[in-house]
Design a protein around this motif. Structure first.
Motif, short mmCIF file in Angstrom:
data_model
loop_
_atom_site.label_atom_id
_atom_site.label_comp_id
_atom_site.label_asym_id
_atom_site.label_seq_id
_atom_site.Cartn_x
_atom_site.Cartn_y
_atom_site.Cartn_z
N ILE A 70 -12.70 -5.28 12.87
CA ILE A 70 -11.46 -5.44 12.10
C ILE A 70 -10.72 -4.11 11.93
O ILE A 70 -9.49 -4.05 11.99
CB ILE A 70 -11.77 -6.08 10.72
N LEU A 71 -11.48 -3.03 11.73
CA LEU A 71 -10.85 -1.73 11.43
C LEU A 71 -9.87 -1.25 12.50
O LEU A 71 -8.77 -0.80 12.16
CB LEU A 71 -11.94 -0.66 11.17
N PRO A 72 -10.20 -1.35 13.82
CA PRO A 72 -9.28 -0.76 14.81
C PRO A 72 -7.86 -1.33 14.70
O PRO A 72 -6.89 -0.58 14.70
CB PRO A 72 -9.93 -1.12 16.15
N GLN A 73 -7.78 -2.65 14.55
CA GLN A 73 -6.46 -3.29 14.47
C GLN A 73 -5.74 -2.90 13.18
O GLN A 73 -4.54 -2.62 13.17
CB GLN A 73 -6.67 -4.80 14.50
N PHE A 74 -6.51 -2.85 12.08
CA PHE A 74 -5.92 -2.49 10.79
C PHE A 74 -5.41 -1.04 10.82
O PHE A 74 -4.30 -0.73 10.39
CB PHE A 74 -6.97 -2.67 9.69
N GLN A 75 -6.24 -0.17 11.42
CA GLN A 75 -5.87 1.24 11.49
C GLN A 75 -4.61 1.42 12.36
O GLN A 75 -3.71 2.19 12.01
CB GLN A 75 -7.05 2.02 12.07
N ALA A 76 -4.57 0.67 13.48
CA ALA A 76 -3.41 0.78 14.38
C ALA A 76 -2.14 0.31 13.65
O ALA A 76 -1.07 0.94 13.76
CB ALA A 76 -3.65 -0.06 15.63
N TYR A 77 -2.28 -0.78 12.89
CA TYR A 77 -1.13 -1.30 12.14
C TYR A 77 -0.65 -0.26 11.11
O TYR A 77 0.55 0.02 11.01
CB TYR A 77 -1.54 -2.61 11.44
N MET A 78 -1.59 0.34 10.42
CA MET A 78 -1.21 1.32 9.39
C MET A 78 -0.59 2.56 10.05
O MET A 78 0.42 3.09 9.55
CB MET A 78 -2.44 1.72 8.56
N THR A 79 -1.18 2.99 11.15
CA THR A 79 -0.64 4.16 11.86
C THR A 79 0.80 3.88 12.30
O THR A 79 1.67 4.75 12.22
CB THR A 79 -1.51 4.51 13.08
N SER A 80 1.04 2.66 12.75
CA SER A 80 2.40 2.31 13.22
C SER A 80 3.40 2.38 12.06
O SER A 80 4.60 2.40 12.28
CB SER A 80 2.41 0.93 13.88
N HIS A 81 2.88 2.39 10.83
CA HIS A 81 3.77 2.55 9.66
C HIS A 81 3.58 3.93 9.02
O HIS A 81 3.82 4.11 7.81
CB HIS A 81 3.50 1.44 8.63
N SER A 82 3.10 4.86 9.82
CA SER A 82 2.93 6.26 9.38
C SER A 82 2.00 6.41 8.18
O SER A 82 2.19 7.28 7.33
CB SER A 82 4.29 6.89 9.04
N ILE A 83 1.01 5.52 8.10
CA ILE A 83 0.00 5.66 7.04
C ILE A 83 -1.33 6.02 7.71
O ILE A 83 -1.80 5.29 8.59
CB ILE A 83 -0.14 4.37 6.20
N ASP B 15 0.82 11.44 0.08
CA ASP B 15 1.12 11.69 1.51
C ASP B 15 0.77 10.48 2.38
O ASP B 15 0.41 10.64 3.55
CB ASP B 15 0.33 12.90 2.04
N ALA B 16 0.79 9.29 1.82
CA ALA B 16 0.46 8.07 2.58
C ALA B 16 -0.83 8.26 3.38
O ALA B 16 -0.93 7.97 4.57
CB ALA B 16 1.61 7.68 3.50
N ARG B 17 -1.86 8.73 2.71
CA ARG B 17 -3.14 9.01 3.38
C ARG B 17 -4.25 8.37 2.55
O ARG B 17 -4.42 8.69 1.38
CB ARG B 17 -3.31 10.54 3.42
N PHE B 18 -4.94 7.42 3.15
CA PHE B 18 -5.93 6.66 2.40
C PHE B 18 -7.35 6.95 2.86
O PHE B 18 -7.61 7.02 4.06
CB PHE B 18 -5.72 5.15 2.60
N CYS B 19 -8.28 7.04 1.91
CA CYS B 19 -9.70 6.98 2.25
C CYS B 19 -10.07 5.51 2.29
O CYS B 19 -9.71 4.74 1.39
CB CYS B 19 -10.53 7.68 1.18
N LEU B 20 -10.77 5.12 3.33
CA LEU B 20 -11.16 3.72 3.48
C LEU B 20 -12.66 3.65 3.73
O LEU B 20 -13.19 4.39 4.56
CB LEU B 20 -10.40 3.10 4.66
N ILE B 21 -13.33 2.78 3.00
CA ILE B 21 -14.78 2.61 3.18
C ILE B 21 -15.01 1.26 3.84
O ILE B 21 -14.42 0.25 3.44
CB ILE B 21 -15.53 2.64 1.81
N LEU C 43 0.80 -1.23 0.00
CA LEU C 43 0.00 0.00 0.00
C LEU C 43 0.83 1.28 0.00
O LEU C 43 0.35 2.33 -0.43
CB LEU C 43 -0.91 0.02 1.24
N ALA C 44 2.07 1.17 0.47
CA ALA C 44 2.85 2.36 0.79
C ALA C 44 2.87 3.41 -0.33
O ALA C 44 2.75 4.60 -0.05
CB ALA C 44 4.26 1.95 1.16
#
Ligand code: GLY
Length: 376
Positions: free
Chosen positions: A53-66, A38-44, A32-33
């Protein structure tokens, strides 16, 4: 099977990969990178996935500055409507989505269908990435580019072909599904065996206990293999007939004409999930083929035995409805598969040997369905 598999959907100018990997939702940043400014995604997504599922996915992405900006749809088939499409499109535009960004669709078929359609019409076409979280979406709706919302006159009547740029499948998210939802997706897995791969059908018979069994390495391997075989079959069919023009892609509709009639009769409600309608529809398609002497007897029973093990409906009496053949055929006549006033039927010469029949006498279908209903 190795821990990560990739299947390509070979379409001229718009080929894409389907990645299948246990734990992929916590290991997908390299896919995805580079895909958004700006490594900023819209997610539906929808309300259920947003909880589980979203909280864990979002935390993972945030930990990679996305950064992930989520739009949360109501859950369920009724969310595929004009109002939600409009709100979603306006939200995407307000959030500055650009044509080269990749909108993420995290969820089941409803999320994938409406997101894909919004991506198709926003700015005359944006990229989107399917991240399916139900088995049905993983093996069917996330692959192949059919996108749509429902019309007051029927399901999926407003839509477009718009291929995703990538499909990310994490089989481990299936643990968040109810047994019923998992079984509904399993019907679509079995469908690929019935269409053109008798060996895979036999594999489904041999592995169903493990598929629905206790968590462990065997179950993970069986589920990943089932998904891989399904998306390989679908990718080949879509590559041969992307927009369902030549009759090849129509094979994917096995069980859908009978199934949609049952879904319509039960009001497209929780009484009968789409995959459950397809399960019963496939049994009826084979039963009708047998009744027409097109297929050796016993095949419909063999399929019913397998699907019953998944607790899917395997006789019409398993479905909560009072109806008759004439009413069900009436529903079929409203199906979008009608062409030049005729209703094509997917029938079979045997397991793994399906074909499109154009000249079916609907009176025969009514007689068959009435017999099936009284035979229960
Ligand atoms: N689900 C049928 C198709 O994708 O053509």
């Amino acid at each position: 099977m190795t821990s990560s598999e990739s299947v390509n959907v070979a379409l001229s100018g718009k080929s894409y990969d389907i990645i299948i990997e246990d734990g992929l939702l916590s290991n997908c940043v390299h896919f995805l990178a580079d895909k958004a400014r700006d490594a900023r995604f819209c997610l539906i997504t929808d309300e259920n996935v947003a909880k589980h599922i979203l909280p864990q996915f979002q935390a993972y992405m945030t930990s990679h500055s996305i950064a992930i900006k989520p739009y949360i749809l109501p859950a369920g088939e009724t969310a595929k409507n004009w109002d939600n499409l409009q709100s979603l499109c306006e939200w995407l535009i307000e959030n500055g989505v650009e044509r080269n960004d990749h909108i993420l669709a995290l969820g089941g078929g409803v999320v994938g269908d409406i997101t894909g359609f919004a991506a198709h019409i926003i700015k005359r076409g944006c990229n989107f990435i399917q991240i399916p979280t139900t088995l049905l979406a993983q093996v069917d709706s996330s692959v192949g580019g059919k996108t749509a919302i429902n019309s007051a006159n029927g399901k999926n009547l407003v839509g477009a072909f718009h291929q995703p740029s990538l499909v990310l499948i994490d089989p481990s998210v299936l643990d968040s599904l109810s047994e019923r939802e998992l079984a509904a997706g399993f019907a679509e897995v079995v469908k690929y065996g019935l269409i053109q791969d008798a060996e895979f059908f036999q594999w489904c018979e041999d592995n169903i206990e493990t598929f629905f069994g206790k968590e462990g390495a065997d179950r993970a391997a069986v589920r990943s293999y089932a998904i891989k075989k399904s998306v390989e079959a679908k990718a080949a069919i879509v590559a041969a007939d992307e927009e369902e023009r030549s009759g090849v892609r129509a094979l994917l509709n096995l069980g859908h004409t009978f199934g949609h009639a049952l879904e319509a009769e039960t009001g497209f409600s929780d009484k009968l999930l789409h995959g459950e309608g397809v399960a019963m529809g496939m049994i009826l398609a084979f039963g009708f083929s047998e009744a027409q002497n097109l297929c050796p007897t016993g095949r419909a029973n063999r399929i019913a035995t397998l699907l019953a093990k998944a607790k899917l409906p395997s006789t019409l009496s398993d479905i909560d409805m009072q109806t008759d053949g004439k009413t069900l055929v009436h529903h079929m006549l409203h199906d979008k598969k009608m062409s030049a006033g005729k209703l094509p039927f997917l029938l079979a010469h045997d397991i793994g040997q399906t074909f499109l029949a154009h000249d079916i006498d609907l009176k025969e279908v009514i007689i068959f369905l009435d017999e099936m209903m009284t035979a229960q």
